[in-house]
Design an enzyme around this catalytic site. Structure first.
Site, PDB file in Angstrom:
ATOM      1  N   GLY A 240     -13.575  38.160 -60.782  1.00 59.33           N
ATOM      2  CA  GLY A 240     -12.268  38.755 -60.516  1.00 59.33           C
ATOM      3  C   GLY A 240     -11.083  38.159 -61.234  1.00 59.33           C
ATOM      4  O   GLY A 240      -9.971  38.673 -61.108  1.00 59.33           O
ATOM      5  N   PRO A 275     -17.904  36.012 -63.457  1.00 58.23           N
ATOM      6  CA  PRO A 275     -16.800  36.663 -64.161  1.00 58.23           C
ATOM      7  C   PRO A 275     -17.289  37.837 -64.995  1.00 58.23           C
ATOM      8  O   PRO A 275     -18.376  37.797 -65.572  1.00 58.23           O
ATOM      9  CB  PRO A 275     -16.272  35.553 -65.071  1.00 58.23           C
ATOM     10  CG  PRO A 275     -17.475  34.701 -65.343  1.00 58.23           C
ATOM     11  CD  PRO A 275     -18.322  34.761 -64.102  1.00 58.23           C
ATOM     12  N   GLY A 276     -16.524  38.890 -65.010  1.00 58.26           N
ATOM     13  CA  GLY A 276     -16.817  40.026 -65.892  1.00 58.26           C
ATOM     14  C   GLY A 276     -15.650  40.202 -66.837  1.00 58.26           C
ATOM     15  O   GLY A 276     -15.651  39.769 -67.991  1.00 58.26           O
ATOM     16  N   ARG A 313      -9.686  54.155 -67.696  1.00 53.32           N
ATOM     17  CA  ARG A 313      -8.838  53.224 -66.945  1.00 53.32           C
ATOM     18  C   ARG A 313      -7.400  53.702 -66.761  1.00 53.32           C
ATOM     19  O   ARG A 313      -6.849  53.579 -65.675  1.00 53.32           O
ATOM     20  CB  ARG A 313      -8.859  51.830 -67.586  1.00 53.32           C
ATOM     21  CG  ARG A 313     -10.261  51.199 -67.605  1.00 53.32           C
ATOM     22  CD  ARG A 313     -10.214  49.736 -68.005  1.00 53.32           C
ATOM     23  NE  ARG A 313      -9.560  48.950 -66.991  1.00 53.32           N
ATOM     24  CZ  ARG A 313      -8.326  48.500 -67.049  1.00 53.32           C
ATOM     25  NH1 ARG A 313      -7.603  48.682 -68.135  1.00 53.32           N
ATOM     26  NH2 ARG A 313      -7.808  47.833 -66.044  1.00 53.32           N
ATOM     27  N   TYR A 317      -6.888  53.918 -62.834  1.00 58.52           N
ATOM     28  CA  TYR A 317      -6.199  52.773 -62.228  1.00 58.52           C
ATOM     29  C   TYR A 317      -4.736  52.660 -62.635  1.00 58.52           C
ATOM     30  O   TYR A 317      -4.135  51.599 -62.440  1.00 58.52           O
ATOM     31  CB  TYR A 317      -6.867  51.462 -62.674  1.00 58.52           C
ATOM     32  CG  TYR A 317      -8.346  51.331 -62.465  1.00 58.52           C
ATOM     33  CD1 TYR A 317      -8.902  51.417 -61.196  1.00 58.52           C
ATOM     34  CD2 TYR A 317      -9.186  51.059 -63.537  1.00 58.52           C
ATOM     35  CE1 TYR A 317     -10.263  51.249 -61.015  1.00 58.52           C
ATOM     36  CE2 TYR A 317     -10.551  50.895 -63.358  1.00 58.52           C
ATOM     37  CZ  TYR A 317     -11.083  50.982 -62.100  1.00 58.52           C
ATOM     38  OH  TYR A 317     -12.428  50.800 -61.924  1.00 58.52           O
ATOM     39  N   CYS A 345      -9.496  68.916 -71.156  1.00 56.38           N
ATOM     40  CA  CYS A 345      -8.728  69.905 -70.392  1.00 56.38           C
ATOM     41  C   CYS A 345      -8.395  69.413 -68.997  1.00 56.38           C
ATOM     42  O   CYS A 345      -8.909  69.918 -67.995  1.00 56.38           O
ATOM     43  CB  CYS A 345      -9.522  71.206 -70.318  1.00 56.38           C
ATOM     44  SG  CYS A 345      -9.992  71.773 -71.950  1.00 56.38           S
TER      45      CYS A 345
HETATM   46  C1  PLP Z   1     -17.426  43.572 -60.318  1.00 54.85           C
HETATM   47  C2  PLP Z   1     -17.960  42.335 -59.748  1.00 54.85           C
HETATM   48  C3  PLP Z   1     -17.740  41.120 -60.399  1.00 54.85           C
HETATM   49  C4  PLP Z   1     -16.926  40.989 -61.657  1.00 54.85           C
HETATM   50  O1  PLP Z   1     -15.573  41.323 -61.469  1.00 54.85           O
HETATM   51  P1  PLP Z   1     -14.532  41.031 -62.642  1.00 54.85           P
HETATM   52  O2  PLP Z   1     -13.229  41.422 -62.061  1.00 54.85           O
HETATM   53  O3  PLP Z   1     -14.900  41.880 -63.789  1.00 54.85           O
HETATM   54  O4  PLP Z   1     -14.598  39.589 -62.943  1.00 54.85           O
HETATM   55  C5  PLP Z   1     -18.307  39.984 -59.858  1.00 54.85           C
HETATM   56  N1  PLP Z   1     -19.045  40.041 -58.722  1.00 54.85           N
HETATM   57  C6  PLP Z   1     -19.276  41.200 -58.071  1.00 54.85           C
HETATM   58  C7  PLP Z   1     -20.106  41.196 -56.844  1.00 54.85           C
HETATM   59  C8  PLP Z   1     -18.748  42.376 -58.558  1.00 54.85           C
HETATM   60  O5  PLP Z   1     -18.963  43.522 -57.891  1.00 54.85           O
END
Ligand code: PLP
Length: 418
Positions: A240, A275-276, A313, A317, A345
């Site tokens: 996150g 982390p993503g 996005r 969002y 469209c």
């Molecule tokens: C989506 C998710 C993440 C990664 O979230 P980021 O905001 O991209 O870092 C990590 N853990 C879980 C369980 C998620 O669903």
């Protein structure tokens, strides 16, 4: 973090590759990723966490291209997956099952069986019925499935409503007050081993304070579980961490590491984070070409060949992406308000609205920055637009890591059936 894009002789480059060269060879629209940028991000996070017993699991839902998974696996990361499909991707990229964690609120029995067969590291279980189902599936295979419960700490992550996940009213996790009850239940189930808890309070956190609140609650729950005689030897701290989309100051990962240190590092638990966005968000670009410039009654519309099916996005969002021209604009140029829109469209098909922008010529190229996370992975075939390609840049070269889908490929699942 150093920017991987810059103008060189008036032309925008990513690392040492001109965007114009990618457009010429691969066509537009196209996603472009910087391998050096992603590597630098991973190394920075690793360095910030040095000395703490933390493993990094990359949340591949942010960007699950096989080349990106391979890149992070090569740097030592495990993978956090949320579906059987993502597990298949991780395995296909060469990641051993033992380095995969499986999260998500709605795992099916088939997905659990696949994950057990793949020998995954851990299931992050989000409800009591899921724990019971996991026990049944594991029993049918004669194994004991390693599990964590995802607890919901009821902490406001102060992020967009669609990506906050740690409040009581969200569908995620199990009320942290019920942790003991879940461990007691697990103790009666022969085919799950529950020794871990996980939290993930949301995405795109620009302030780290909510992590402190969540991890303090996790600490409290760990201590009371232990007092009740349960073993807790692993804590998964979730992902996150936010990135800057508009030049605002992103959270400092040193502050994040400090919170981990203050709250849970002394519990004698193995720790992991997921982390993503942090690893990929700022390291991807969406390159699109201007088709037409249209002067509407109220504002100028720049119609480009990329659309909401490629990058959802902005409309999903209200996300902001910086937009720059590939050809450097002359200084002091008069800017007006424009909407940058796609060919789909729907009035929701925009990439930016009311944006100050200089003159752009039809046929010219523009780049949306910070499109590395939740970009290509959310693309669809809406309006029967083929999935766009993805390119990975490394220094002065690049390679296509996803081809542009052809019409035949797009139609293959239907043909012969109707
Ligand atoms: C989506 C998710 C993440 C990664 O979230 P980021 O905001 O991209 O870092 C990590 N853990 C879980 C369980 C998620 O669903």
């Amino acid at each position: 973090m150093s920017e991987q894009v810059s103008y060189q002789d008036g032309a925008l480059h990513v690392e040492r590759v001109p965007f114009a060269r990618i457009a010429e060879e691969v066509g537009t629209p196209v996603y472009v990723y910087s391998a050096s940028g992603m590597t630098a991000r991973y190394r920075a996070l690793e360095a910030a966490l040095e000395g703490l017993p933390v493993s990094i699991y990359y949340a591949i839902k942010a960007n699950s291209n096989l080349a990106v998974i391979k890149l992070f696996a090569g740097l030592g990361a495990g993978m956090d997956v949320v579906s059987g499909g993502e597990l298949a991707r991780s395995l296909r990229a060469g990641v051993p099952g033992s380095k995969v964690v499986f999260a998500g609120v709605g795992k099916t029995a088939e997905e659990m069986a696949f994950a057990i067969d793949s020998g995954i590291h851990q299931f992050n279980v989000e409800s009591e019925p899921e724990l019971r189902l996991l026990n049944e599936v594991a029993a049918s295979k004669g194994v004991v499935a390693p599990a964590a419960i995802r607890v919901n700490p009821d902490v406001d992550a102060k992020t967009h409503a669609k990506i906050t996940t740690g409040r009581k009213e969200n569908k995620f996790g199990i009320d942290i007050a019920r942790a003991t009850e879940m461990f007691e239940l697990a103790a009666t189930l022969k085919n799950v081993s529950l020794r871990s808890m996980s939290v993930h309070i949301g995405s795109q956190l620009m302030d780290v304070a909510p992590y402190r609140a969540a991890y303090e609650r996790l600490r409290g729950a760990t201590l009371s579980l232990r007092q009740a005689g349960h073993v807790v030897d692993h804590l998964d701290l979730g992902g996150g961490i936010g990135v800057s989309y508009d030049g605002s100051t992103p959270p400092d990962i040193a502050d994040y590491a400090e919170i981990v240190k203050d709250t849970v590092a002394d519990l004698d638990c193995r720790l992991s984070i997921e982390p993503g966005r942090y690893l990929v968000g700022n390291e991807g670009y969406f390159l699109t070409r201007v088709l037409f410039v249209k002067h509407g009654a109220e504002r100028r519309f720049v119609i480009v060949d990329g659309a909401m099916n490629d990058l959802i996005r902005p409309t999903l969002y209200e996300a902001h992406h910086e937009i720059v021209t590939v050809e450097e604009s002359p200084a002091g140029e008069e800017a007006g308000l424009v909407d940058i829109v796609g060919p789909i469209c729907e009035s929701g098909d925009y990439l930016a609205r009311g944006r100050k922008f200089g003159a752009v010529a039809e046929g010219s190229l523009v780049v949306l920055k910070s499109a590395g996370a939740y970009g290509a992975v959310m693309s669809s075939n809406y309006n029967s637009r083929p999935l766009c390609p993805e390119v990975l840049v490394e220094g002065d070269s690049f390679r296509v890591v996803r081809r542009r889908q052809s019409f035949d490929e797009m139609l293959a699942l239907e043909e012969g059936l109707s």
